[in-house]
Scaffold this active site. Structure first.
Site, PDB file in Angstrom:
ATOM      1  N   ASP A 199     -11.241 -10.145   9.417  1.00 38.98           N
ATOM      2  CA  ASP A 199     -11.061  -8.952   8.599  1.00 38.98           C
ATOM      3  C   ASP A 199     -12.426  -8.258   8.382  1.00 38.98           C
ATOM      4  O   ASP A 199     -12.557  -7.049   8.564  1.00 38.98           O
ATOM      5  CB  ASP A 199     -10.432  -9.354   7.260  1.00 38.98           C
ATOM      6  CG  ASP A 199     -10.254  -8.179   6.312  1.00 38.98           C
ATOM      7  OD1 ASP A 199      -9.336  -7.372   6.552  1.00 38.98           O
ATOM      8  OD2 ASP A 199     -11.044  -8.056   5.356  1.00 38.98           O
TER       9      ASP A 199
ATOM     10  N   VAL B  92       0.834  -1.212   0.000  1.00 39.77           N
ATOM     11  CA  VAL B  92       0.000   0.000   0.000  1.00 39.77           C
ATOM     12  C   VAL B  92       0.867   1.260   0.000  1.00 39.77           C
ATOM     13  O   VAL B  92       0.605   2.214  -0.736  1.00 39.77           O
ATOM     14  CB  VAL B  92      -0.992   0.002   1.185  1.00 39.77           C
ATOM     15  CG1 VAL B  92      -1.782   1.300   1.220  1.00 39.77           C
ATOM     16  CG2 VAL B  92      -1.947  -1.186   1.089  1.00 39.77           C
TER      17      VAL B  92
ATOM     18  N   LYS C 128     -13.792  -4.480   9.944  1.00 38.27           N
ATOM     19  CA  LYS C 128     -14.403  -3.468   9.075  1.00 38.27           C
ATOM     20  C   LYS C 128     -15.825  -3.142   9.537  1.00 38.27           C
ATOM     21  O   LYS C 128     -16.240  -1.987   9.531  1.00 38.27           O
ATOM     22  CB  LYS C 128     -14.411  -3.966   7.628  1.00 38.27           C
ATOM     23  CG  LYS C 128     -13.010  -4.047   7.029  1.00 38.27           C
ATOM     24  CD  LYS C 128     -13.024  -4.802   5.704  1.00 38.27           C
ATOM     25  CE  LYS C 128     -11.634  -4.822   5.090  1.00 38.27           C
ATOM     26  NZ  LYS C 128     -11.539  -5.785   3.959  1.00 38.27           N
TER      27      LYS C 128
ATOM     28  N   LYS D 299      -7.294  -1.551   9.898  1.00 31.90           N
ATOM     29  CA  LYS D 299      -8.621  -1.878  10.452  1.00 31.90           C
ATOM     30  C   LYS D 299      -8.552  -2.589  11.792  1.00 31.90           C
ATOM     31  O   LYS D 299      -9.380  -2.370  12.669  1.00 31.90           O
ATOM     32  CB  LYS D 299      -9.433  -2.693   9.458  1.00 31.90           C
ATOM     33  CG  LYS D 299      -8.775  -3.973   9.037  1.00 31.90           C
ATOM     34  CD  LYS D 299      -9.363  -4.470   7.717  1.00 31.90           C
ATOM     35  CE  LYS D 299      -8.337  -5.180   6.857  1.00 31.90           C
ATOM     36  NZ  LYS D 299      -7.436  -4.376   6.107  1.00 31.90           N
TER      37      LYS D 299
END
Lengths: 403, 403
Positions: free
Chosen positions: B194, B14, B198, B98
């Protein structure tokens, strides 16, 4: 928390929806303190305090208590007059009038800047889908390549009836009118003007460029024949009325509204009935697809509510992309591959084609698959329409699965 | 126009994407003036000025030139430490972590308020889909009923392989790992954590409520058997790993992450491969569907770019819904209709069912279709997982075509 005091112009389907939505939201710090309508004594389906109604715009615009004008009247000329006067007086405005905005945005943007006053209009494009706000705030960079979508619910409803339910075009149009999707004069929807006006507004926030509606090629679905529908069915595609703005190079972008043959692998293939769907494509973020109800009393009213709530936080559009140093220019000098169906007339003698790929003749109708420049289409538009020619776009601007 | 000076933490997939995206955007008024990584001398795929690299967080945090910290490191504990320190020093932060956010949001929100400093994290949930920003800004009213979606690309890729391409689960998982969609320890994705993290973040912006991850029922796809896949295929549905927050009454909402049998009429049915899709439902705005790439270097980086650009206009989340006077409470006292497949063990002896609709026994496997309370599932989760039970949700909270 302060409470926003609203002067509402218009109490039709959307105006009544706003009244209902504000009533349902327990935490909305907003109240309607005046409603301007043509005839205050007309009976209404939605009960509102009679003392709020007035026939005088000045009773709202001169009321120092009014923090915000919300304008949802039908008449573009009256809308322009009210919005302009309110902004010049320093009163922020929320408007849903796409026709008025598409025609007057440059002047209204200038007034906003000069007077430090906000005009919000997310409801004007795609009802409950937050296209404008996302283009303005989230896709506020210069990486955007394309915004493409089904922006008009009425014409999409008609096409869905035809393709998914085997209705014929005239029946589908009548059904749409009975359900209140299409206006009594449906040309606004089916000739593509509604989509066009939304596209003009979207492009201001997508690329920071205003292009006047009359400079944009717009072709609707009114000339569709059974043979076009049969052809599309045989090829396994749906005909959709699609509006798009596309960057065709680093320096140029183009825009148009016209029917398109949409293959099942595209996102917008599954946008049926009165729904709207918009694809936003960028250099790095790939494609985003947003889907929802594009019209109707409560979906549009809830979009207006979002703009009202934004004013509680003094939100305004910054028109950031208009200030970019490097902005692309509008062009119609691009080549489109199209399907053109004709019967009485001889399309190859009207349109100067760059290249013809297929030609078909029969007693019933003829068609051609060919490359043609957008400027040529724009120049010949009125003649094509008067000669009952149906056009559909076949161009893929991006080689991968586009939208 | 001022230029934002960024201190970047992390230069993995990223981080390198951010460097690329900033390079491609000619109008982005932002530049990276320092990059903190564990090992500054490691060779990198993306060429960046070597002099920018440092191993010392203080070299960034103590640099008075830094206007904004962008934190995209992998380690939740280190991320928490950096974000907290930056905010306490009054430096705004953009984060994509997150796990860290889902655990520490209440404290980080308090620090933001006390210090008048902004923390933005749209990239943390669904990569390029602007879920947080839209919930915070556009759906900033109290009419929201449900946010439901496929929030994890890796598990969705695996399930797509299984359903659309007939792969078996183990092969699909291996493929996902080879393509870099699933981590080397894939449990984070396939056990639903995950998606859970979120969902926790989304709920803060959807309803103004923070619920700690451990209070939320989370069940993944690792116990899926061929018989589950066969069952779903026979019924004409797809198995998707779905996260949802739902208002079950005016007073209460519930949340959970678990596999669901999704019928073809739902929007999320067509969310395949590594894509994410989110449905936002409200009382008046009906349903909005947003679809896009949920992960990957450039999609995530372009979401980070949106947050960086927002800082140029001093944007911050207002956490408006946390201030609503009437907010719903979290409950697990709701009834779900589920499919539970078991083999060795006897599920009806583990789970206290409210009502059993169907029971099936065979040599191969057994299943039951039954009503059970969410609190019961939460209490028995670890035992169910250890006994290789597969669960799928069948509940429809809304009677019309839901999402």
């Amino acid at each position: 928390m302060r409470k926003i005091k609203i002067g509402l112009f218009g109490f039709g389907v959307v105006g009544q929806g706003i009244h209902q939505v504000l009533g349902r939201s327990k935490n909305a710090n907003a109240e309607i303190i005046g409603i301007c309508v043509r005839n205050p004594d007309k009976p209404r389906a939605v009960a509102a305090d009679r003392s709020l109604f007035t026939a005088s715009p000045d009773a709202i615009l001169d009321n120092p208590e009014v923090d915000l004008v919300v304008e949802v009247i039908d008449d573009a000329a009256a809308s322009y007059d009210i919005v302009r006067r309110a902004l010049l007086k320093g009163i922020p405005v929320v408007s849903g009038n796409k026709t008025m905005l598409a025609r007057h945005l440059p002047e209204l943007i200038a007034i906003q800047k000069e007077n430090g006053v906000a005009l919000l209009y997310d409801a004007s494009s795609c009802g409950s889908i937050p296209v404008i706000r996302n283009l303005e705030e989230y896709y506020d960079n210069d990486l955007l390549l394309e915004v493409k979508g089904i922006l008009n619910g009425s014409s999409n409803y008609i096409l869905s009836r035809v393709f998914d339910h085997g209705a014929d075009y005239a029946d589908a149009l009548r059904q749409a009118q009975e359900l209140g999707f299409a206006e009594s004069d449906p040309s606004f929807d089916i000739e593509g003007y509604d989509s066009l006006f939304k596209l003009v507004i979207i492009t201001v926030h997508a690329l920071g460029a205003y292009v006047a509606p009359e400079r944009i090629f717009t072709y609707g679905i009114s000339t569709i024949h059974d043979s076009d529908i049969r052809y599309a069915r045989e090829k396994g595609v749906k005909i959709k009325l699609v509006a798009q703005v596309v960057k065709v190079s680093d320096e140029c972008f183009t825009m148009f509204v016209m029917p398109e043959f949409v293959t099942p692998d595209k996102y917008i293939y599954s946008v049926d009935d009165e729904y709207n769907g918009v694809v936003i494509r960028g250099e790095c973020y790939d494609r985003q697809f947003m889907f929802g109800k594009g019209a109707g009393s409560l979906p549009t009213a809830s979009s207006i509510l979002s703009d009202i709530m934004a004013r509680l936080h003094d939100y305004r559009y910054e028109y950031k992309k208009m200030n970019f140093l490097q902005k692309p220019d509008y062009t119609t000098e691009i080549t489109l591959r199209i399907y053109a169906r004709y019967s009485e007339t001889d399309v190859p003698h009207i349109l100067r084609f760059d290249r013809i790929y297929e030609q078909y003749y029969s007693d019933d109708s003829n068609y051609v698959i060919a490359d043609v420049s957008l400027s040529e289409l724009l120049a010949k538009r009125d003649r094509l329409r008067s000669e009952d020619v149906f056009l559909a776009n076949l161009t893929r601007f991006f080689q991968d699965r586009d939208c």
